[in-house]
Motif scaffolding. Sequence first.
Motif, PDB file in Angstrom:
ATOM      1  N   ASP A   2      50.500   2.737 -13.348  1.00  0.00           N
ATOM      2  CA  ASP A   2      50.890   2.007 -14.556  1.00  0.00           C
ATOM      3  C   ASP A   2      51.789   0.816 -14.217  1.00  0.00           C
ATOM      4  O   ASP A   2      52.449   0.812 -13.177  1.00  0.00           O
ATOM      5  N   ASP A   3      51.812  -0.159 -15.099  1.00  0.00           N
ATOM      6  CA  ASP A   3      52.721  -1.319 -14.975  1.00  0.00           C
ATOM      7  C   ASP A   3      52.653  -1.956 -13.600  1.00  0.00           C
ATOM      8  O   ASP A   3      53.678  -2.350 -13.032  1.00  0.00           O
ATOM      9  N   GLU A  50      46.664  -4.692 -19.556  1.00  0.00           N
ATOM     10  CA  GLU A  50      47.512  -4.161 -20.625  1.00  0.00           C
ATOM     11  C   GLU A  50      48.043  -5.289 -21.495  1.00  0.00           C
ATOM     12  O   GLU A  50      48.267  -6.398 -21.008  1.00  0.00           O
TER      13      GLU A  50
HETATM   14 MG    MG Z   1      52.059   0.057 -18.851  1.00  0.00          MG
END
Ligand code: MG
Length: 731
Positions: A486-487, A544
């Motif tokens: 993630d991220d 995202e």
């Molecule tokens: Mg994220």
Amino acid sequence: MALGFLKNGREAGRSARGDAGSDAGAARPERVAVLGEVEELGVGLFWATDAEGNLSFLSRRALEELGEDAASLIGRPLTQVFFDAESEGGTPAQRSLGFKLKAKSKLEDQVVAVPDGRGATRWWRLSGRPLFGEDGAFCGYRGTALDITAQFAYEMQVARASQVDELTGLANRRKLGQRLSAMLAAFRVSQRSCALMMLDLDRFKQVNDTMGHLAGDELLKQVAQRLTAIVGDQGEVGRLGGDEFQVLLPDMDDRGSLGELANRIVQSLSQPYQINGRRAIIGTSVGIAIAPYDGLEADELTRAADMALYSAKETRGGTFCFFTSELRDAATRSAMIGERLRDAVDNGELKLVYQPLVDPETNLVKGFEALLRWHDAQEGDISPAQFIPVAENDDLILRIGEAALRQACTDALAWPEHIQVAVNVSAKQFVRPGYRKAVAAALAASGLPPGRLELEITESVFVGDQETVDAIFRDLKKLGVRLALDDFGTGYSSLGYLKHGHFHKIKIDQSFVRGCTENGDTNPAIITAIVALAKALGMETVAEGVEAMDELELVRQRGADLVQGYIYSRPMTQDEVLACFAEGAGLFRPSGPPRHRSERISIFRKIGLIHEDHYYEVILRNLSKTGARITGLAGVPVGTDVVLDLGHGQLVVSKVVNATEASQGLKFETPLISDGSGGFMTRHRISPYALAEAGIPLAALGHGAFPLAKWREAHKSPPRFIQLDLSAPGA
Ligand code: MG
Ligand code: C2E
Ligand code: MG
């Protein structure tokens, strides 16, 4: 046998959880006896506080050491009994006692001075831990102490003679303190500025614990080398002790360049380290305060930088933060969250919502990400970005994480079979022993096939010992669940771990996606590179935070497999998800603004506006990097030059570019810069000395006879614009 002096001993014993609590409560005679024996052996002294931080217990030997009046210490705040070594002339390698107590953190070998009632000072090494009751309420500290007076006096003598940190060769705390005080005193006369950066390494303790103290020492040396190389002759680098460093930067008040420097430091220190053939990754957080704006005296400035550092660490670590007065308010808010969160969890106030991940070629949904929501009756909606870090401070994160995992698996079972569910995992939760078991249990309880569950992990799990982390990954893979990174791009940004093939998916962080279509942006190139890398390693990519049509088009062209963002849908409830499948095959049509617009922050804040000789009050409706909208004045023509006063010396030269009867759009002469935590600020501030002259003195400067202020009061020419009543609705 009377064991020391105990106030409210029974209650303390009852309210506290666990064995240590009962010890200090001294409710059971056999425990008391054991304690007495232990103390007689000279192993240590014992102490405790109540929930308010007042000393509630000192064991007998401790009382004896401190002389006749020691019993009167009971009931006094701990910080009035024990003093920080520094304020007593020592050279500690530690954060202040007050800071730690306030943060309710564990005390480990905290060296304190204790006046012994006979005019002498004893030196104690305190250890202790905070205790929480069944209801999560803090009930005080229990701890031990060792008298180290003889050894400490010697160490102090040695340290006094030296101004150098032996391990790294940098300036030590003593020298830094002297330099800062001297510099501030001199600069105050010449009205120069000086920035102070405080650094605290993230996860240094893990390296120390897993790789040994020698490796820890070696790491600190390498950190010192990297820091000195970056700072160069711009300033002075020192080590405060432990994993804390400080940088003094004379004549630096440009928050733009300071932010860039801090960023370079963060990036450099988070690159992997080679230690005796093994690899270690740590991070760092940086807090920045600038004299004279944030403080005039050394201790005031240090406190400000400390608060900024604390905030940088709280947000997520691996980042920097400037001191602002809002930080104080934020600290209060996070304390409030800490108090209410446990109740909220008990009462089931935390809910999950689901945001679709959509294939941009077909607009068909492939899966949903589960996101936590907390609606507090008094505070309104509280973002997981705020409460997850608070939960991570104790075991609450495990309960929250497990409940979310179970709920998400159960909910997903009601969706069509090809639809996956992704659940976020906090790094703290991930590395705890037993995590694999919790995942297996959630799958078994719900009956969800493992292949439909995806765990979202951030890069922060890769700090500390690689072998432990690798083992966890292997375990999870055996279970058959999928893993997403993630991220991506915001953390430690080391690509090494991608090669191990742990991940099925990379989620490109919003910060690369949002605004990626703006001119001259390097973000499209980064997106292309990440997609190419992922393809080469056989991973899927998700973009995202896609909000605008032009962003969607760009990430689709660059080959992102999936898109998650408001352009397709905001997070939705389980009922809405089910309704969407009842209606059809899960088709989501993109809808949003055609182009990305630079981020606006809606705020309703009273600020000042200066035009000619007049100071008006206006309301700030929204603020972006390049402009603002205000209300509260009537009759302001387009083209008027004004100065906005955003507070704390932040003056912004602006032009009115559009105007209605009671609202004006302003364009700034110089764009604002990001404050590192989602807001904007000016690059420079007007010095408090100049402000004091204009009649807005900083509290520390005091109210003197400021000529300009007098002049302003006496000035009589009529205002050019009509000041509307700001308390009226709609103003
Ligand atoms: Mg994220
Ligand atoms: P994340 O995992 O990166 O989740 C994506 C965040 O971006 C979510 O914010 C989502 O609502 C938001 N978002 C999605 N599309 C857009 C968009 O187009 N524009 C904008 N401005 N935002 C968008 P949210 O729900 O506030 O979550 C914030 C973070 O909190 C998450 O970031 C995740 O790190 C954490 N979090 C959320 N739920 C959980 C959980 O159950 N467990 C753990 N450990 N962390 C969670
Ligand atoms: Mg996520």
